[in-house]
Design an enzyme around this catalytic site. Structure first.
Site, PDB file in Angstrom:
ATOM      1  N   LYS A 113       0.864  -1.192   0.000  1.00 18.96           N
ATOM      2  CA  LYS A 113       0.000   0.000   0.000  1.00 18.96           C
ATOM      3  C   LYS A 113       0.896   1.235   0.000  1.00 18.96           C
ATOM      4  O   LYS A 113       1.831   1.345   0.789  1.00 18.96           O
ATOM      5  CB  LYS A 113      -0.891  -0.003   1.250  1.00 18.96           C
ATOM      6  CG  LYS A 113      -1.715   1.259   1.459  1.00 18.96           C
ATOM      7  CD  LYS A 113      -2.881   1.359   0.497  1.00 18.96           C
ATOM      8  CE  LYS A 113      -3.765   2.572   0.812  1.00 18.96           C
ATOM      9  NZ  LYS A 113      -4.441   2.479   2.129  1.00 18.96           N
ATOM     10  N   ASP A 135     -13.542   0.847   3.850  1.00 12.56           N
ATOM     11  CA  ASP A 135     -12.619   1.770   4.527  1.00 12.56           C
ATOM     12  C   ASP A 135     -13.198   2.333   5.817  1.00 12.56           C
ATOM     13  O   ASP A 135     -12.875   3.461   6.202  1.00 12.56           O
ATOM     14  CB  ASP A 135     -12.240   2.901   3.564  1.00 12.56           C
ATOM     15  CG  ASP A 135     -11.053   3.733   4.056  1.00 12.56           C
ATOM     16  OD1 ASP A 135     -10.187   3.170   4.758  1.00 12.56           O
ATOM     17  OD2 ASP A 135     -11.002   4.937   3.752  1.00 12.56           O
TER      18      ASP A 135
END
Length: 408
Positions: free
Chosen positions: A184, A317
């Site tokens: 990420k 998220d």
């Protein structure tokens, strides 16, 4: 032991059609589908009486360690305390029908191994370790008056700071060393970070390309946090496989997605939840004020991407007490997409993104036996998936009943 579901409506997500018949699982896999299957000895047979059976859901953007919306506070918490919260969060995700999740920074090999060994209930966990951030980037949680850099390598936290080509290569290699399923990278500013602007770009092209090179060398890929078209386009040109959020993309971004065969992972529900409840669950006021910049644009970006043929995966998220809204993403996406397309994003689309096509997100023979038994048709009303407490009867993961009472 094997499990045989009789009299089911079994969904083929690819065609969007149901087949009336039976489905049998053995050794954690789907081994047979069709009408009037024979049950081998020691098979548990369950008549679902015409219920709808769909693949287990996949959320491609979660933070299972985020017990609070104040992400900067995680690094000061005991790892064992964070793990206890994570186990609770993961168990609740499983209860909502998510049998696999991709963690977008924070989770590590310990949580993944604990789930795989049955020590905790939860979805199959695909982790990246800590996200990579430049100084002053989206995972640098220091306030303006703080100067010491401490990425707390022994402790919880969603990011690590690395600047320069050599440093980002080392950081990427270190996360890969620890078993990261993907890397990420923070390629733009964000809501939760204290000192950056949402419209900023982060990392140089040389740094981004170096991170991508390291991931590809390990047969892994890079997911990039990015909002604006400028940040998204830079990340795509550098070779990232998935863009997380992408609320402010333009038509040029859509062309780049198609050119690079990349994925977009919108996370609409988190902005809805942050606006409604963020401060109550620890989101600092300075971050809450940023939410409006991306809230309204998210749905338009999804519609633009879907219309342009961009490959999509389901993501949420959510943070802190807002995890409970995980399935509301189905309803939000349903405002601009057909129910089958929303479901595909949470099954076959997400499976393709994470490199597990044919293994998860499908009820094809040979796939992991992850499935849901529903009392309504999600292709007629996507709200069936958005309201699991009302419509989700059973969750089967790796051929075992893990939520609901399948044998009642």
């Amino acid at each position: 032991m094997s499990l045989l579901l009789r009299n089911a409506l079994v969904l083929d997500v690819g065609t969007g059609e149901y087949a009336e018949g039976d489905l049998r699982c053995a050794d954690g896999r789907v081994v047979e589908t069709g009408p009037r299957l024979t049950a081998p000895p020691d098979t548990r047979v369950v008549d679902v009486a015409g219920a709808y059976v769909v693949p287990g859901l996949i959320d491609a953007h979660v933070h299972v360690t985020a017990s609070t919306a104040d992400l900067g506070s995680l690094s000061s918490m005991s790892p064992s305390y964070v793990a206890a919260h994570s186990a609770r969060i993961m168990g609740q995700m499983l209860d909502r029908g998510f049998t696999t999740v991709r963690d977008a920074s924070g989770a590590d090999h310990g949580l993944a191994d604990a789930q795989a060994e049955g020590l905790i209930r939860g979805p199959r966990l695909l982790f990246c370790g800590k996200g990579l951030s430049q100084t002053g980037g989206h995972a640098d949680f220091r306030g303006r008056g703080e100067h010491l850099v401490d990425d707390h390598p022994c402790c919880a936290g969603v990011g690590r700071v690395a600047d320069g080509v050599t440093a980002v290569r080392t950081a990427a290699r270190d996360e890969l060393r620890k078993g990261a399923h993907h890397i990420k990278v923070m390629a733009s500013g964000g809501v939760a970070s204290p000192t950056d602007r949402i419209d900023s770009t982060q990392y140089s092209m040389e740094e981004l390309r170096a991170i991508v090179e390291e991931a590809q060398a390990a047969n892994r890929y890079v997911a990039a946090h990015a909002y604006t078209a400028r940040a998204v386009n830079r990340a795509l040109e550098a070779g990232v496989r998935s863009i997380e959020h992408g609320n402010l993309i333009d038509d040029g971004s859509v062309e780049l997605f198609r050119e690079h065969d990349a994925f977009l992972v919108p996370t609409l529900v988190t902005y809805w939840a942050l606006k409604e409840e963020g401060p109550a669950f620890g989101l600092p006021e300075r971050s809450w004020r940023k939410v409006d910049e991306v809230l309204e644009a998210g749905l338009a970006a999804l519609e633009r991407a879907a219309r342009g043929g961009v490959r999509l995966a389901y993501g949420t998220d959510l943070l802190g007490g807002m995890h409970r809204h995980q399935n509301h993403e189905f309803r939000l996406r349903g405002e601009v997409q057909r129910p089958i397309d929303v479901l595909r994003a949470a099954t076959t689309g997400a499976a393709e993104l994470v490199g597990m096509a044919g293994e998860i997100g499908t009820l094809a023979v040979g796939a992991h036996a992850d499935l849901l038994v529903l009392d309504g048709d999600p292709l007629e009303d996507v709200g069936v998936l958005a309201d699991p407490e009302k419509h989700l009867r059973h969750v089967v993961q790796a051929g075992a009943s893990v939520a609901g009472n399948l044998y009642r």
